[in-house]
Design an enzyme around this catalytic site. Structure first.
Site, PDB file in Angstrom:
ATOM      1  N   ARG A 154     -30.913  21.760 -14.512  1.00 13.76           N
ATOM      2  CA  ARG A 154     -30.441  22.831 -14.604  1.00 13.76           C
ATOM      3  C   ARG A 154     -29.057  22.303 -15.163  1.00 13.76           C
ATOM      4  O   ARG A 154     -28.643  23.451 -15.780  1.00 13.76           O
ATOM      5  CB  ARG A 154     -30.635  24.103 -14.378  1.00 13.76           C
ATOM      6  CG  ARG A 154     -32.408  24.837 -13.734  1.00 13.76           C
ATOM      7  CD  ARG A 154     -33.049  25.925 -13.147  1.00 13.76           C
ATOM      8  NE  ARG A 154     -31.814  26.172 -12.153  1.00 13.76           N
ATOM      9  CZ  ARG A 154     -32.287  27.026 -10.894  1.00 13.76           C
ATOM     10  NH1 ARG A 154     -32.227  28.366 -12.068  1.00 13.76           N
ATOM     11  NH2 ARG A 154     -31.511  26.750 -10.154  1.00 13.76           N
TER      12      ARG A 154
ATOM     13  N   SER B  96     -27.526   8.183 -13.431  1.00 14.86           N
ATOM     14  CA  SER B  96     -27.119   7.408 -11.899  1.00 14.86           C
ATOM     15  C   SER B  96     -28.784   7.734 -11.648  1.00 14.86           C
ATOM     16  O   SER B  96     -29.300   6.669 -11.250  1.00 14.86           O
ATOM     17  CB  SER B  96     -26.557   8.045 -10.895  1.00 14.86           C
ATOM     18  OG  SER B  96     -26.801   9.057 -10.670  1.00 14.86           O
TER      19      SER B  96
ATOM     20  N   ASP C 222     -23.346  12.392  -5.372  1.00 13.17           N
ATOM     21  CA  ASP C 222     -21.996  11.985  -4.929  1.00 13.17           C
ATOM     22  C   ASP C 222     -21.447  11.237  -6.363  1.00 13.17           C
ATOM     23  O   ASP C 222     -20.292  11.199  -6.802  1.00 13.17           O
ATOM     24  CB  ASP C 222     -22.970  10.532  -4.071  1.00 13.17           C
ATOM     25  CG  ASP C 222     -23.233  11.462  -2.723  1.00 13.17           C
ATOM     26  OD1 ASP C 222     -22.435  12.450  -2.393  1.00 13.17           O
ATOM     27  OD2 ASP C 222     -24.236  11.347  -1.957  1.00 13.17           O
TER      28      ASP C 222
END
Ligand code: RIB
EC number: 2.7.1.229
Length: 306
Positions: free
Chosen positions: A223, A281, A251
């Site tokens: 979201r 990522s 992270d």
């Protein structure tokens, strides 16, 4: 030096599973990856790969994992002067990732549990030259509180990522952070408020502002991210991607946000870039193995300025 990360490192033992085993059951997992992890180390590596100068204050054990962790920091250009060897095991994190890319993580803190306020004191000459201090909660809370006090005394902004969720975190001790960056479940645990809708998240973040926080940045997974401060509210929608492994995405977000922030001072632009970097990522397997370098990121998103 741009950023001091004061926090954890772990060895990630990632099993890609079809499902979790039931009690007493042995099942086979189709794949496994060994990697460098730990929330502190992950955030440091993401920032360093994007081009920041990063100092890492952390504790490794006295085992083979420690050698590999130090080599990994060095390979990513991170200053390891304060990566401290400890008479303990290194931190490890068995991680299970299911076919929907959801993960479950166990952390064994090992040496990380011994990172102390004295370690900060011993590194003060170097930490005080940094532009941002970045913290998480995989080391003792007294060390986190000492780092926040250090930031205040030396006029260095502090970013606290209150992860993993810690019911014992004392808000009065952390309210002096410039940036408080929880995910939804951490926000809910800390405030005791629901976070089912964006309105709920806004209200819960508002409660933290009332408690004295300056900038509350809530990561909302697919979201996106909500930033609230006393004079501003920005909701940045998520970037939809084909997620393969979401481990360490939070992270990646914080490492990229910290990098961009220390180089531009622009919170909103830094959040937009971090949103994209974290989304990128999750399209790759592993934690640090999924973090793009500056060149890779620019190749994938040529209109960005990192
Ligand atoms: O946020 C992901 C990280 O959490 C993993 O790398 C694991 O080591 C745990 O610290």
């Amino acid at each position: 030096m741009d950023i001091a990360v004061i926090g954890s490192n772990m060895v990630d033992l990632i099993s890609y599973i079809h499902r979790m085993p039931k009690e007493g059951e042995t099942i086979e997992a189709p794949d496994f990856k060994l990697g460098c992890g730990g929330k502190g180390a992950n955030q440091a590596v993401a920032a360093a790969r994007l081009g920041s100068e990063v100092l890492m204050l952390t504790r490794v054990g006295n085992d083979v994992f420690a050698d590999n962790t130090i080599k990994n920091f060095e390979a990513n250009g991170i200053d390891t002067k304060y990566v401290l060897r400890t008479d303990a095991t290194s931190g490890v994190a068995p991680i299970f990732v299911d076919p929907e890319s959801h993960n479950s993580i166990i952390i064994v803190k090992g040496a990380n549990a011994q990172l102390s306020p004295e370690d900060i004191e011993n590194a003060k000459d170097d930490i005080s030259k940094c532009k941002l201090i970045v913290l998480q909660l995989e080391v003792p809370l007294e060390t986190v509180y000492a780092a926040i006090r250090f930031g205040k005394e030396h006029n260095i902004p502090v970013l606290l990522n209150p992860a993993p969720a810690q019911p014992d975190l004392v808000l009065a001790e952390v309210k002096d952070c410039e940036y408080f960056v929880p995910n939804e479940s951490e926000l809910s645990l800390l405030t005791g408020m629901p976070v089912d809708t964006v309105d709920d998240v806004r209200n819960a973040a508002g409660a933290l502002l009332e408690a004295g926080m300056k900038n509350v940045i809530v990561t909302l997974g697919w979201r996106g991210v909500l930033w609230v401060s006393n004079d501003k509210e920005v909701l940045i929608p998520g970037t939809q991607v084909d997620a393969k492994d979401t481990t360490g995405a939070g992270d990646a977000f914080i490492g990229c946000f910290s990098h961009h922030l220390v180089h531009t001072g622009d919170v909103e632009a830094s959040l937009r870039m971090a949103n994209l970097y974290a989304a990128d990522s999750v399209t790759k397997l592993g934690t640090q193995t999924s973090y793009a370098t500056r060149d890779d990121f620019l190749a994938a998103f040529p209109d960005q300025e990192v």
